[in-house]
Design an enzyme around this catalytic site. Structure first.
Site, short mmCIF file in Angstrom:
data_model
loop_
_atom_site.label_atom_id
_atom_site.label_comp_id
_atom_site.label_asym_id
_atom_site.label_seq_id
_atom_site.Cartn_x
_atom_site.Cartn_y
_atom_site.Cartn_z
N SER A 71 0.82 -1.21 0.00
CA SER A 71 0.00 0.00 0.00
C SER A 71 0.85 1.26 0.00
CB SER A 71 -0.90 0.02 1.24
OG SER A 71 -1.56 1.28 1.33
N HIS A 102 -0.09 3.92 1.19
CA HIS A 102 -0.31 4.58 2.48
C HIS A 102 0.78 4.24 3.49
CE1 HIS A 102 -4.29 6.50 1.97
NE2 HIS A 102 -4.50 5.56 1.09
N GLU A 111 -9.71 6.37 -8.01
CA GLU A 111 -9.79 6.86 -6.62
C GLU A 111 -9.52 8.36 -6.64
OE1 GLU A 111 -7.52 4.78 -3.69
OE2 GLU A 111 -8.39 2.83 -4.17
N HIS A 158 -7.43 9.82 -3.67
CA HIS A 158 -6.10 9.36 -3.25
C HIS A 158 -5.01 10.17 -3.96
CE1 HIS A 158 -3.25 6.03 -1.96
NE2 HIS A 158 -2.55 6.60 -2.93
#
Ligand SMILES: [Zn+2]
Length: 204
Positions: A110, A112, A168, A171
């Site tokens: 990820s 993130h 997305e 994001h």
């Protein structure tokens, strides 16, 4: 040519490319400089953190949006390997692995976890994390202006065969003002294409 080049593999590099073919190395990487940006938060705990460079850039991004009358919130920032493991395993146990892979990155895969990426909200919760968020002011503004502050919309519409993720609009990923501006000017939609890397539609 850009004035400066950065590693595509080091997770501490602002150009690191993480996708379904390119996990973080090391898999359990933790940014050394996590910081909470001074922006409107819709997240708490680790999810309110970013690496320090991204946090500084986010403050400029959010402030510029506010000047244009657009409310933007930090909905989800850093996510540790442990949190990603719990999230992903939760999906696997309720939906099975194939479905889990469409909803959540595997642990270590990820963006993130790098501290270079975060999700935005609009403060009202309309269409939060849904495709219709693309039409909300925060997403419309970000799509048009994020590059000026070093960010790209990492998973654009209809490019999931390259990025591995459906659209997305929330994001954002920091890659630096110079590269983000170059990408925008050249109309290149994905980091994979920009850096000449193979498409990563799914896990190998
Ligand atoms: Zn995200």
């Amino acid at each position: 040519m850009l004035s400066q080049q950065f590693s595509l593999s080091d997770p501490a590099s602002q150009w690191v490319i993480v996708n379904k073919h390119r996990p973080l190395t090391p898999l359990q990487f933790v940014p050394a400089d996590l910081a909470q940006p001074r922006v409107q938060l819709a997240a708490s705990g680790e999810a309110s953190l970013l690496n320090s460079t991204t946090a500084g850039a986010a403050e400029k991004l959010f402030a510029a949006a506010a000047v244009d009358g657009v409310t933007m919130t930090l909905a989800s920032g850093y996510r540790s390997f442990q949190t990603q493991t719990a999230t992903y395993d939760g999906y696997v146990s309720t939906r099975g692995q194939a479905s889990a892979d469409t909803a959540s990155a595997r642990p270590g895969f990820s963006e993130h976890q790098t501290g270079w990426a975060f999700d935005i909200g609009d403060g009202g919760g309309a269409c939060s994390f849904e495709p219709c968020f693309a039409d909300q002011p925060a997403a419309v503004w970000a799509k048009a202006n994020a590059y000026k502050y070093g960010f790209v919309v990492r998973y654009p519409w209809m490019l999931n065969e390259i990025t591995g993720y459906y659209y997305e609009p929330w994001h954002l990923r920091f890659i630096g003002v110079e590269a983000a501006t170059d990408m925008a000017k050249r109309g290149i939609g994905t980091l994979e294409e920009y850096f000449g890397l193979e498409a990563a539609p799914g896990y190998p």
